[in-house]
Scaffold this active site. Structure first.
Site, mmCIF file in Angstrom:
data_model
loop_
_atom_site.group_PDB
_atom_site.id
_atom_site.type_symbol
_atom_site.label_atom_id
_atom_site.label_comp_id
_atom_site.label_asym_id
_atom_site.label_seq_id
_atom_site.Cartn_x
_atom_site.Cartn_y
_atom_site.Cartn_z
ATOM 1 N N ARG A 13 7.713 -11.265 -31.894
ATOM 2 C CA ARG A 13 9.018 -11.073 -31.270
ATOM 3 C C ARG A 13 8.989 -11.410 -29.775
ATOM 4 O O ARG A 13 9.985 -11.896 -29.222
ATOM 5 C CB ARG A 13 9.429 -9.617 -31.471
ATOM 6 C CG ARG A 13 10.735 -9.275 -30.856
ATOM 7 C CD ARG A 13 11.080 -7.811 -31.055
ATOM 8 N NE ARG A 13 12.116 -7.408 -30.126
ATOM 9 C CZ ARG A 13 13.403 -7.602 -30.324
ATOM 10 N NH1 ARG A 13 13.830 -8.184 -31.413
ATOM 11 N NH2 ARG A 13 14.279 -7.232 -29.414
ATOM 12 N N CYS A 42 7.099 -7.196 -35.556
ATOM 13 C CA CYS A 42 6.892 -5.998 -36.363
ATOM 14 C C CYS A 42 8.179 -5.614 -37.075
ATOM 15 O O CYS A 42 9.257 -5.686 -36.499
ATOM 16 C CB CYS A 42 6.475 -4.829 -35.472
ATOM 17 S SG CYS A 42 4.779 -4.892 -34.943
ATOM 18 N N ARG A 79 16.003 -4.528 -34.463
ATOM 19 C CA ARG A 79 15.580 -5.133 -33.193
ATOM 20 C C ARG A 79 16.380 -6.377 -32.805
ATOM 21 O O ARG A 79 15.845 -7.494 -32.775
ATOM 22 C CB ARG A 79 14.085 -5.448 -33.234
ATOM 23 C CG ARG A 79 13.244 -4.212 -33.437
ATOM 24 C CD ARG A 79 11.777 -4.485 -33.388
ATOM 25 N NE ARG A 79 11.243 -4.493 -32.039
ATOM 26 C CZ ARG A 79 9.950 -4.619 -31.769
ATOM 27 N NH1 ARG A 79 9.087 -4.759 -32.742
ATOM 28 N NH2 ARG A 79 9.517 -4.613 -30.532
ATOM 29 N N PRO A 80 17.632 -6.208 -32.480
ATOM 30 C CA PRO A 80 18.443 -7.358 -32.074
ATOM 31 C C PRO A 80 18.073 -7.865 -30.675
ATOM 32 O O PRO A 80 17.245 -7.257 -29.988
ATOM 33 C CB PRO A 80 19.868 -6.797 -32.086
ATOM 34 C CG PRO A 80 19.718 -5.325 -31.884
ATOM 35 C CD PRO A 80 18.393 -4.944 -32.471
ATOM 36 N N VAL A 81 18.703 -8.975 -30.267
ATOM 37 C CA VAL A 81 18.440 -9.535 -28.934
ATOM 38 C C VAL A 81 19.726 -9.648 -28.123
ATOM 39 O O VAL A 81 19.791 -10.404 -27.163
ATOM 40 C CB VAL A 81 17.751 -10.920 -29.025
ATOM 41 C CG1 VAL A 81 16.299 -10.792 -29.439
ATOM 42 C CG2 VAL A 81 18.497 -11.856 -29.948
ATOM 43 N N ASP A 82 20.740 -8.875 -28.527
ATOM 44 C CA ASP A 82 22.035 -8.973 -27.849
ATOM 45 C C ASP A 82 21.948 -8.666 -26.354
ATOM 46 O O ASP A 82 22.636 -9.295 -25.535
ATOM 47 C CB ASP A 82 23.047 -8.028 -28.526
ATOM 48 C CG ASP A 82 22.535 -6.592 -28.617
ATOM 49 O OD1 ASP A 82 21.391 -6.401 -29.090
ATOM 50 O OD2 ASP A 82 23.255 -5.666 -28.204
ATOM 51 N N ILE A 100 13.374 5.578 -30.226
ATOM 52 C CA ILE A 100 13.499 4.187 -29.749
ATOM 53 C C ILE A 100 13.811 3.228 -30.891
ATOM 54 O O ILE A 100 14.700 2.391 -30.781
ATOM 55 C CB ILE A 100 12.195 3.729 -29.041
ATOM 56 C CG1 ILE A 100 11.779 4.731 -27.955
ATOM 57 C CG2 ILE A 100 12.354 2.321 -28.462
ATOM 58 C CD1 ILE A 100 12.681 4.791 -26.759
HETATM 59 C C1 UD1 Z 1 8.616 -3.645 -26.123
HETATM 60 C C2 UD1 Z 1 7.155 -3.642 -26.507
HETATM 61 C C3 UD1 Z 1 6.938 -2.772 -27.731
HETATM 62 C C4 UD1 Z 1 7.487 -1.376 -27.499
HETATM 63 C C5 UD1 Z 1 8.928 -1.439 -27.010
HETATM 64 C C6 UD1 Z 1 9.490 -0.082 -26.605
HETATM 65 C C7 UD1 Z 1 6.381 -5.801 -25.774
HETATM 66 C C8 UD1 Z 1 5.873 -7.145 -26.133
HETATM 67 N N1 UD1 Z 1 6.727 -4.998 -26.776
HETATM 68 O O1 UD1 Z 1 9.338 -4.218 -27.219
HETATM 69 O O2 UD1 Z 1 5.517 -2.700 -27.976
HETATM 70 O O3 UD1 Z 1 7.441 -0.638 -28.698
HETATM 71 O O4 UD1 Z 1 9.039 -2.305 -25.871
HETATM 72 O O5 UD1 Z 1 8.693 0.493 -25.639
HETATM 73 O O6 UD1 Z 1 6.423 -5.438 -24.613
HETATM 74 N N2 UD1 Z 1 17.450 -3.461 -28.446
HETATM 75 C C9 UD1 Z 1 18.723 -3.865 -28.729
HETATM 76 N N3 UD1 Z 1 19.144 -5.069 -28.271
HETATM 77 C C10 UD1 Z 1 18.335 -5.885 -27.531
HETATM 78 C C11 UD1 Z 1 17.028 -5.463 -27.245
HETATM 79 C C12 UD1 Z 1 16.603 -4.235 -27.721
HETATM 80 O O7 UD1 Z 1 19.485 -3.159 -29.379
HETATM 81 O O8 UD1 Z 1 18.778 -6.989 -27.137
HETATM 82 C C13 UD1 Z 1 16.978 -2.143 -28.950
HETATM 83 C C14 UD1 Z 1 15.815 -2.265 -29.907
HETATM 84 O O9 UD1 Z 1 16.242 -2.520 -31.223
HETATM 85 C C15 UD1 Z 1 15.155 -0.910 -29.747
HETATM 86 C C16 UD1 Z 1 15.391 -0.588 -28.273
HETATM 87 O O10 UD1 Z 1 16.450 -1.427 -27.855
HETATM 88 O O11 UD1 Z 1 15.811 0.043 -30.545
HETATM 89 C C17 UD1 Z 1 14.194 -0.804 -27.375
HETATM 90 O O12 UD1 Z 1 13.662 -2.082 -27.604
HETATM 91 P P1 UD1 Z 1 12.941 -2.914 -26.449
HETATM 92 O O13 UD1 Z 1 12.640 -2.019 -25.295
HETATM 93 O O14 UD1 Z 1 13.760 -4.128 -26.172
HETATM 94 O O15 UD1 Z 1 11.607 -3.329 -27.142
HETATM 95 P P2 UD1 Z 1 10.829 -4.702 -27.025
HETATM 96 O O16 UD1 Z 1 10.998 -5.256 -25.646
HETATM 97 O O17 UD1 Z 1 11.146 -5.558 -28.180
#
Ligand code: UD1
Length: 419
Positions: free
Chosen positions: A94, A118, A123-126, A329
């Protein structure tokens, strides 16, 4: 397919050297795309995710030298001639989405496949997309790709609704080359964000506030090459400290960053461990005692890290008492529960809460790794289970732990890789 076999019971003892942080090195490698000269990264752990990121950078045209033995990667981004991050690579990791901001800022375009990684929730990217749009990018999502374009990005105000590590990193990287000042509010405060900012500053960026909830970036016309050493991995550190506590042992983690682990250390102390901090060394001594059950609620940094939730659950499985574990989270981050129950753990799930009733002993069984930290929890449980625990699908472990079985063996564990 390779398996890990852990033959349980026996206190761990000794010293373990902590590797560079996976979650710091991945964004930092992506950040090298912003430079107009070679960037040298040191203290790079040998992990599958690092190899994937190197392949991703090479696929974009960067010239990469990876000296595994020295833990060094040098990226020369001047040869980059593509802005496409393909599905084959992004789906396995990711964090590949972190090339989006740098490519857009440096080359005005990025096509990045929607990520996999994972299987812990949707886990969206919005938030990544909205942050880059706030800096003037035009973004569409079509045919499984995020397609972004921009002239020079414009500094702006980004206010995140919730805290995202990755979205904060993409915004931070993109803003370094934007025209004018960018404010990122409700930013993630993880130590890996601070390390990324330190690397960007070494490349000539102007950033303040990294590590707080407001980051201010004053854009510069160019970033130059530079050199940066990655911080210690706090999750790897925490995993070894929990392993020490669970087995009633005494382990010192060296080359660690104690101040990035306050929430984990507090939980270990609640569990009955003696924790000694001396510079970059952290010693956990359980004095042969059984741990006490400890409640855990995951939260963004400086709260208790979700990446340590599975390991704390493993510890609670054999602790004295009942523990509540609340995962705030990620949805669906309890996939280790069924596997831990195969080892005899007593766990009830109710939505985002797991209630763990400690049992006197676990018994070894074949189990399956489902994601990176879930795999670690199974290894930990295997260390205290009677007989052999055979863990399948260990490629998840290789994504994020450097030489796990070698390091555990050196601490006295009976663990081997098969297949
Ligand atoms: C990073 C870490 C991961 C860790 C996580 C939370 C890396 C490579 N990975 O993942 O090991 O478990 O932080 O500490 O650094 N979300 C949205 N929209 C988005 C982005 C996220 O809704 O555009 C949500 C996710 O689904 C999740 C939450 O926000 O529920 C936190 O995710 P995020 O902090 O973005 O995790 P990662 O950066 O993917």
């Amino acid at each position: 397919m390779q398996r890990i076999v852990v033959s349980g019971r026996g206190a761990l003892a000794g010293e373990v050297r902590i590797s560079g942080a996976k979650n710091a090195v991945l964004p930092i490698l992506c950040a090298t795309l912003l430079a107009d000269g070679p960037v040298e990264i040191d203290n790079v752990p040998h992990l599958h995710d690092v190899v994937t990121t190197v392949r991703l950078l090479e696929g974009l045209g960067a010239t990469v030298t990876h000296d595994i033995a020295a833990g060094r990667v040098v990226v020369d981004p001047r040869t980059v001639d593509s802005h496409v991050a393909p599905y084959e690579l992004v789906r396995t990791m990711r964090a590949s989405v972190l090339v989006l901001g740098p490519l857009l800022a440096r080359h005005g375009a990025a096509d990045v496949s929607l990520p996999g990684g994972c299987a812990i929730g949707s886990r969206p990217v919005d938030m990544h997309i909205r942050a880059l749009e706030a800096l003037g990018a035009t973004i569409t999502v079509e045919h499984g790709f995020i397609k972004a374009s921009a002239g020079r990005l414009q500094g702006g105000r980004i206010v995140f609704d919730t805290i995202s590590v990755g979205a904060t990193e993409n915004a931070l990287m993109a803003a370094t080359l934007a025209d004018g000042e960018t404010t990122i509010d409700n930013a993630a405060q993880e130590p890996e964000i601070v390390d990324l900012a330190a690397c960007l500053v070494a490349m000539g960026a102007d950033i303040s506030g990294a590590g707080s909830s407001r980051i201010v970036v004053r854009g510069v016309p160019r970033l130059h090459g530079g050199r940066h050493a990655v911080i210690a991995d706090r999750i790897e550190t925490g995993t070894f400290l929990v392993a020490a506590a669970m087995t009633g042992g005494r382990v010192t983690a060296t080359h660690a960053r104690p101040n990035s682990l306050s929430a984990v250390i507090a939980k270990l102390e609640d569990a009955g461990a003696e924790v000694l901090v001396d510079g970059d060394r952290i010693t956990v001594d359980m004095h042969g005692q059984r741990s006490r059950a400890v409640n855990v609620t995951t939260a963004p940094h400086p709260g208790f890290p979700t990446d340590m939730q599975a390991q704390l659950m493993a510890m609670n499985c054999i602790a004295d008492g009942v523990a509540m574990i609340d995962e705030t989270i990620f949805e669906n981050r309890f996939m280790h529960v069924n596997e831990l129950m195969r080892l005899g753990a007593d766990i009830q799930i109710d939505g985002p809460r797991a209630t763990v009733t400690g049992v006197a002993r676990l018994s070894g069984a074949p189990v399956m790794a489902t994601d990176l930290r879930a795999s670690a929890s199974l290894v930990l449980a295997g260390l205290v289970a009677d007989g052999d625990t055979v863990i399948d699908r260990i490629y998840h472990l290789d994504r994020g732990y450097e030489h796990l079985e070698r390091k555990l063996s050196a601490l006295g564990a009976t663990i081997r890789r098969e297949g």
